[in-house]
Write an enzyme that holds these catalytic residues in place. Structure first.
Site, PDB file in Angstrom:
ATOM      1  N   HIS A   1       0.834  -1.110   0.113  1.00 55.77           N
ATOM      2  CA  HIS A   1       0.039   0.025  -0.154  1.00 55.77           C
ATOM      3  C   HIS A   1       0.920   1.124  -0.039  1.00 55.77           C
ATOM      4  CE1 HIS A   1      -3.886  -1.875   0.318  1.00 55.77           C
ATOM      5  NE2 HIS A   1      -3.552  -2.348   1.513  1.00 55.77           N
TER       6      HIS A   1
ATOM      7  N   CYS B   1       0.094   1.765  -5.802  1.00 51.43           N
ATOM      8  CA  CYS B   1      -0.794   2.464  -6.542  1.00 51.43           C
ATOM      9  C   CYS B   1      -0.115   3.956  -6.730  1.00 51.43           C
ATOM     10  CB  CYS B   1      -1.978   2.614  -5.631  1.00 51.43           C
ATOM     11  SG  CYS B   1      -3.035   1.059  -5.752  1.00 51.43           S
TER      12      CYS B   1
ATOM     13  N   ARG C   1      -0.015   2.572 -11.660  1.00 46.33           N
ATOM     14  CA  ARG C   1       0.997   2.316 -10.881  1.00 46.33           C
ATOM     15  C   ARG C   1       2.137   2.663 -10.940  1.00 46.33           C
ATOM     16  NH1 ARG C   1      -3.336   0.450  -9.441  1.00 46.33           N
ATOM     17  NH2 ARG C   1      -4.244  -1.474  -9.365  1.00 46.33           N
TER      18      ARG C   1
END
Length: 238
Positions: free
Chosen positions: A136, A204, A213
């Site tokens: 993340h 991300c 990405r």
């Protein structure tokens, strides 16, 4: 008027709930993810008895400054799903940055636990091919929050039960989510025979969005057997 009043109360309640969700998503999950990271790192260090933890609990002892091996890195078997098999260190992100590496990229069981996930089927640390990872960039500990700060030559260090693998950043770029070839053994060239020992960080982009990405690649510079102690690159200044 009563209908308008009720509607107003409903809207206010929904607004409060939405605000609480944002707080939970952006703050509380980071708190929980951070705690999970610390617990997993400590458990892994304990399991492999990292030298120097008695005097330097946040980082292993680097005073020995061992000599890198001139032999090929040992082959590492694929871990079980969700198993923590290593720790990732990135000196540019702070001397206290140490995040567990776990098998798989499942959101609920790996990434939302604060871990950096390893794409199954890609190379393991030190092996020829592409050691491809995902994490993340916001919430749940956000291991790759500052990925855009990495510069060519920066060390990315992987600790496993076998030793220490020091990669150096080579490049970064932004792609669409369908570009799965970035985790191929030769990034961008599916089917090509790998000859280099690479690492890939995927996350991300931009912040608070999953529209694209961010990809960072690195290449293995050297590796150090466990018996010699931790490498000095752990304390390298950005």
């Amino acid at each position: 008027m009563r209908v308008v009043g009720v509607a107003g109360e409903v809207m206010l309640t929904l607004g409060v709930l939405a605000s609480l969700f944002v707080v939970w998503q952006l703050w509380w999950t980071d708190v929980v993810g951070g705690r999970q990271q610390e617990a997993a790192v400590e458990e892994f260090r304990t399991s492999i008895d990292t030298p120097g933890r008695e005097t330097q609990p946040d980082l292993p002892d680097v005073a020995a400054n061992p000599t890198p091996s001139d032999q090929p890195p040992p082959a590492m078997p694929s871990p079980d799903p969700t198993e923590v098999f290593g720790i990732l260190y990135v000196p540019r992100w702070g001397q206290d940055y140490a995040v567990p590496l776990a098998e798989g990229v499942d959101v609920a069981t790996v990434l939302n636990k604060g871990s950096i996930g390893h794409y199954p089927g890609t190379a393991m640390p030190g092996q020829v091919g592409n050691f491809a990872t995902a994490a993340h960039r916001q919430s749940f500990g956000a291991p790759y929050r500052h990925v855009e700060e990495l510069r060519p030559g920066d060390p990315i260090i992987v600790e496993t039960a076998d030793g220490w693998f020091v990669y150096r950043v080579t490049e970064d770029y932004i792609v669409t989510p369908d570009r799965v070839d970035v985790v191929a053994p030769v990034p961008g060239q599916p089917g090509a025979e790998p000859t280099r020992r690479l690492i890939t960080l995927t996350t991300c982009h931009p912040l608070y969005s999953a529209a694209q990405r961010w990809i960072t690649h690195g290449e293995l510079a050297e590796w150090y057997p466990r018996a010699g102690g931790a490498p000095a690159q752990l304390m390298e200044e950005p």
